[in-house]
Design an enzyme around this catalytic site. Sequence first.
Site, PDB file in Angstrom:
ATOM      1  N   HIS A   1       2.049   1.958  -3.223  1.00  0.00           N
ATOM      2  CA  HIS A   1       1.145   2.918  -3.840  1.00  0.00           C
ATOM      3  C   HIS A   1       1.684   4.337  -3.785  1.00  0.00           C
ATOM      4  CE1 HIS A   1      -2.562   0.057  -3.155  1.00  0.00           C
ATOM      5  NE2 HIS A   1      -1.551  -0.522  -3.784  1.00  0.00           N
TER       6      HIS A   1
ATOM      7  N   ASP B   1       0.857  -1.187   0.000  1.00  0.00           N
ATOM      8  CA  ASP B   1       0.000   0.000   0.000  1.00  0.00           C
ATOM      9  C   ASP B   1       0.892   1.235   0.000  1.00  0.00           C
ATOM     10  OD1 ASP B   1      -2.248   1.870   0.600  1.00  0.00           O
ATOM     11  OD2 ASP B   1      -3.331   0.029   1.006  1.00  0.00           O
TER      12      ASP B   1
END
Length: 401
Positions: A248, A225
């Site tokens: 991310h 993430d």
Amino acid sequence: MELIFSVFITILYVLTRGASGATNLFNVMDYGAVGDGKTDDSAAFSKAWKSPCNSPSRNPILVIPASKIFLLKPVTFSGPCKSTSIHVLMSGNIVAPDSKSAWKGYHLDMWLAFTNVNGLTIIGSGTINGRGAIWWSECSSYRVPEGGTCKGPTALTFYRCNGLVLKGTKHINSQRNHIAIFNCKDVTFSNLHISAPKTSPNTDGIDIASSSNVRILNSFIGTGDDCIAISSGSSHINITGIACGPGHGISVGSLGAHGGNDTVEEVHVRNCTFNETMTGVRIKTWQGGVGYARKILFEKIKFIRADNPIIIDQYYCPGGHCKNETSGIKISDVSYRYITGTSTTDKVINLSCDQNVGCTNIQLYYVHIISTVPGKKAYSFSFNAHGNCTHTKPVVKGLQP
């Protein structure tokens, strides 16, 4: 590396001996810790923590020795402490339980936590291993349950810890977020190594919320993430020298969920590399919120095959069933300077600003991103974004040259 820290321990031992010959070193092994990776050492760590926390001496030191593996269930190390400066010398390794049954009777939001401890320094080459795979199996990183996140505790939480330093430690396979800081001031994280598989859900590297004067320096973060996420109430955040990927990227937000009043300002991200990340530098807000995200700088950034390098998304809605609202977070004074690299998509700049609020004073200066998609030329998208675009390829239509 271990030799360096052994020397450091020796120096601290000498410096912290008082006139009576007493030492300010408190070794967890002296409080019943076993360190075999199988025995529950939670009670020993809790007992050991009380000694430096209650010590009136200058710079008490909690020692987590090398060549040991300490199994800990959820533990909170609480303050306030008598000393204004506490050190944790972490040379050994800490692991979480390897079954969910060990968490019965505990809250599932935190594993290891420090609360209300000012002047805390954690330094060492030890590893914190969340053994998160037993938690990840419940949801995919690309199929998070609608309206929520995957279950599981944050591996390491700091709450109301001012003057905090974390240096040199390794953090792997967190159950959910690796590190989170809430309501902290004057924080420095440096030389960290944070890693989890690309497919591990919600394993953010570092989450920052309601905190100020935070520095994150010279670290590697590769997870499933956000490498770093900056949430509401945060200001004066300086991020430098981060190698991010997989993950991310570095995100401001999400902000304004459920009509919230959220603010973020004075965020500076410099000299960072994004290697095969899903997004690069991103600002994301929900419709319907109020507040602002402003005075944000992304400078000297390099993308290596990032999917979506530059994003402002004021229509953030991961569930896909959001209403069209008239209010929104105000985004302004955002600068992208000296940014280069490659993208695995052809839409390399995406400025999707709210139709009612818009984005103001968006500045792009010497930005050059190319697409690696065969036969595709990089392009940009801009909606209701206002500002300037100079020496930038692809050109962002709607911004003044």
